[in-house]
Enzyme design. Structure first.
Site, PDB file in Angstrom:
ATOM      1  N   TRP A   1      69.014 -24.819 -15.618  1.00 36.88           N
ATOM      2  CA  TRP A   1      69.864 -24.162 -14.638  1.00 36.88           C
ATOM      3  C   TRP A   1      70.624 -23.058 -15.345  1.00 36.88           C
ATOM      4  O   TRP A   1      71.211 -23.312 -16.384  1.00 36.88           O
ATOM      5  CB  TRP A   1      70.851 -25.149 -14.021  1.00 36.88           C
ATOM      6  CG  TRP A   1      70.192 -26.197 -13.189  1.00 36.88           C
ATOM      7  CD1 TRP A   1      69.930 -27.493 -13.539  1.00 36.88           C
ATOM      8  CD2 TRP A   1      69.717 -26.046 -11.845  1.00 36.88           C
ATOM      9  NE1 TRP A   1      69.339 -28.154 -12.492  1.00 36.88           N
ATOM     10  CE2 TRP A   1      69.196 -27.289 -11.444  1.00 36.88           C
ATOM     11  CE3 TRP A   1      69.676 -24.990 -10.936  1.00 36.88           C
ATOM     12  CZ2 TRP A   1      68.639 -27.506 -10.180  1.00 36.88           C
ATOM     13  CZ3 TRP A   1      69.131 -25.209  -9.693  1.00 36.88           C
ATOM     14  CH2 TRP A   1      68.621 -26.447  -9.324  1.00 36.88           C
TER      15      TRP A   1
ATOM     16  N   GLU B   1      92.512 -17.850  21.239  1.00 37.07           N
ATOM     17  CA  GLU B   1      93.796 -17.696  21.924  1.00 37.07           C
ATOM     18  C   GLU B   1      93.976 -18.798  22.962  1.00 37.07           C
ATOM     19  O   GLU B   1      95.041 -19.401  23.080  1.00 37.07           O
ATOM     20  CB  GLU B   1      93.880 -16.339  22.648  1.00 37.07           C
ATOM     21  CG  GLU B   1      93.546 -15.122  21.792  1.00 37.07           C
ATOM     22  CD  GLU B   1      92.061 -14.778  21.793  1.00 37.07           C
ATOM     23  OE1 GLU B   1      91.229 -15.680  21.591  1.00 37.07           O
ATOM     24  OE2 GLU B   1      91.733 -13.595  21.984  1.00 37.07           O
TER      25      GLU B   1
ATOM     26  N   LEU C   1      61.283  -9.820  -4.056  1.00 36.83           N
ATOM     27  CA  LEU C   1      61.875  -9.639  -2.727  1.00 36.83           C
ATOM     28  C   LEU C   1      63.247  -8.949  -2.835  1.00 36.83           C
ATOM     29  O   LEU C   1      63.581  -8.085  -2.024  1.00 36.83           O
ATOM     30  CB  LEU C   1      61.993 -10.993  -2.021  1.00 36.83           C
ATOM     31  CG  LEU C   1      61.920 -10.982  -0.503  1.00 36.83           C
ATOM     32  CD1 LEU C   1      60.745 -10.190   0.004  1.00 36.83           C
ATOM     33  CD2 LEU C   1      61.868 -12.403   0.042  1.00 36.83           C
TER      34      LEU C   1
ATOM     35  N   GLY D   1      63.249 -14.402  -5.248  1.00 34.58           N
ATOM     36  CA  GLY D   1      63.111 -13.916  -6.613  1.00 34.58           C
ATOM     37  C   GLY D   1      63.241 -12.416  -6.710  1.00 34.58           C
ATOM     38  O   GLY D   1      63.639 -11.731  -5.760  1.00 34.58           O
ATOM     39  N   SER D   2      62.872 -11.910  -7.888  1.00 38.29           N
ATOM     40  CA  SER D   2      63.122 -10.498  -8.185  1.00 38.29           C
ATOM     41  C   SER D   2      62.324  -9.538  -7.301  1.00 38.29           C
ATOM     42  O   SER D   2      62.796  -8.457  -6.984  1.00 38.29           O
ATOM     43  CB  SER D   2      62.805 -10.234  -9.644  1.00 38.29           C
ATOM     44  OG  SER D   2      61.503 -10.671  -9.934  1.00 38.29           O
TER      45      SER D   2
END
Ligand code: AOF
Ligand code: ZN
Length: 356
Positions: free
Chosen positions: A165, A47, A290, A287-288
């Site tokens: 990828w 503001e 965590l 990865g899977s």
């Protein structure tokens, strides 16, 4: 209000732990007179920036802002006072400020000065914009997002570990933008060892987030790319790791020793310790294992899944949340989808976890 939100986003990555705020001043014919946003932590609020940018007499004009104007003396004097002083007649606000020193007081101050105040315009969008700030004030915890890139059938790698990828370059650019938004990126020692990522933000005008590595037994090589110190680095390690072992790493790394749970860093405790380091938002890029742990512990607020139109097949790939099991549909973890976007050939899906 959409313009305020757009302006506010220009401050992404620069204003934390403060909120993203944009403000637009306009006349009775809806001509824009001035606009501004909160550009950097500790500097002028939105503001104030909008008001001070113009020489036009603001008497009788209106201002729209996505967050309640502040009423307190902080690093700058109260924005509400400046609005009153300039003779602005109408203030339109997206949402009240969750900060208890402001909450409702900004509106009260303005109303007492005879200003017309409207609250709650595009409130859902305004809350989404400042979800990190809200979580900080309402729960005193960091906001946690899991980012993953998967095939259509939810796989992040083949069984041989090939993962490059899955998604295309448009998705990968989007990840760079995300890195600019979060206070920190968090990953595991396993990801550091396997992929040796740098986890930097490589977009124009971007800034590197803090990098956090969970390394229970301190097995990451000291010369891993994540340890090249062009941003703050935090390593959370097991409580029994010796100082001798820690000394092998760069002096610039902040080490935090954490209690273990079943042989791994206790995530609930780790998250509290990380919050105490001033981290209000975390992007989990790992990865899977965590990913699963964050979901199991009900610590994840949000999921960003980049989905490539590829099918890997049932037994062939690694799931983005390997080992997570529910036996009934009624027991699933549910998400509220907040956005979907097509990026070249991929889809970016964003959702909030609901079953907590
Ligand atoms: C901002 N930018 O545009 C608005 C904020 O430490 P201070 O003095 O900058 O005050 C921060 C508080 O001001 C913040 O927690 C929020 O409650 C209020 N509004 N803050 O940094 C802004 N409008
Ligand atoms: Zn203010």
């Amino acid at each position: 209000m959409r313009r305020c939100i757009k302006l506010a986003k220009k401050g992404e990555g620069r204003v934390s732990p403060n909120p993203l705020v944009g403000a637009v001043i306009f006349d009775d014919d809806f001509n824009i007179i001035s606009e501004g946003y909160h550009q950097k932590y500790g500097e002028n609020h939105a503001e104030r920036n909008a008001i001070l940018k113009t020489n036009v007499d603001l008497k009788g004009k209106s201002i729209i802002v996505n967050l309640e104007p502040c009423s307190h003396y902080g690093k700058t004097p109260p924005c509400a006072d400046l609005i009153i002083e300039k003779g602005i007649k109408k203030v339109i606000i997206g949402m009240l400020d969750p900060n208890p020193i402001v909450c409702g007081n900004g509106v009260k101050k303005l109303k007492e000065a005879g200003i017309e105040v409207i609250v709650g315009i595009l409130e859902r969008e305004c809350r989404e914009l400042n979800k990190f700030f809200l979580k900080d004030f309402l729960e005193k915890k960091p906001y946690i997002t899991i980012k993953t890139a998967t095939t259509l059938d939810g796989k992040i790698a083949t069984k041989t570990g090939s993962s490059k990828w899955i998604t295309d370059e448009a998705s990968r650019l989007e990840v760079q933008k995300l890195r600019n938004r979060y206070d920190a990126i968090l990953t595991s020692s396993k990801t550091v060892i396997k992929d040796n990522p740098s986890l930097t933000c490589r977009i124009k005008n971007g800034r590197n987030p803090v990098r956090i590595i969970l390394d229970t037994n301190l097995t990451t090589p000291v010369d891993s790319k994540v340890y090249i110190d062009n941003a703050k680095i935090i390593v959370v390690t097991g409580e029994n790791i010796s100082d001798e072992k820690i000394k092998k790493y760069s002096e610039n790394i902040k080490f935090i020793k954490c209690k273990l749970k079943n042989g791994h860093i206790d995530l609930n405790i780790a998250v509290k310790l990380i919050y105490q380091e001033g981290i209000k938002s975390i992007l989990v890029e790992s990865g899977s294992i965590l990913n699963k742990a964050f979901v199991e512990e009900n610590l994840a607020d949000n999921l960003i899944q980049f989905i490539a139109p590829k099918i890997l097949g049932d037994k062939e790939g690694v799931s983005f949340i390997e080992g997570f099991e529910r036996f009934k549909i009624s027991e699933c973890n549910n998400l509220n989808i907040t956005s979907t976007k097509r990026l070249k050939n991929d889809i970016m899906l964003i959702g909030d976890f609901t079953s907590k």
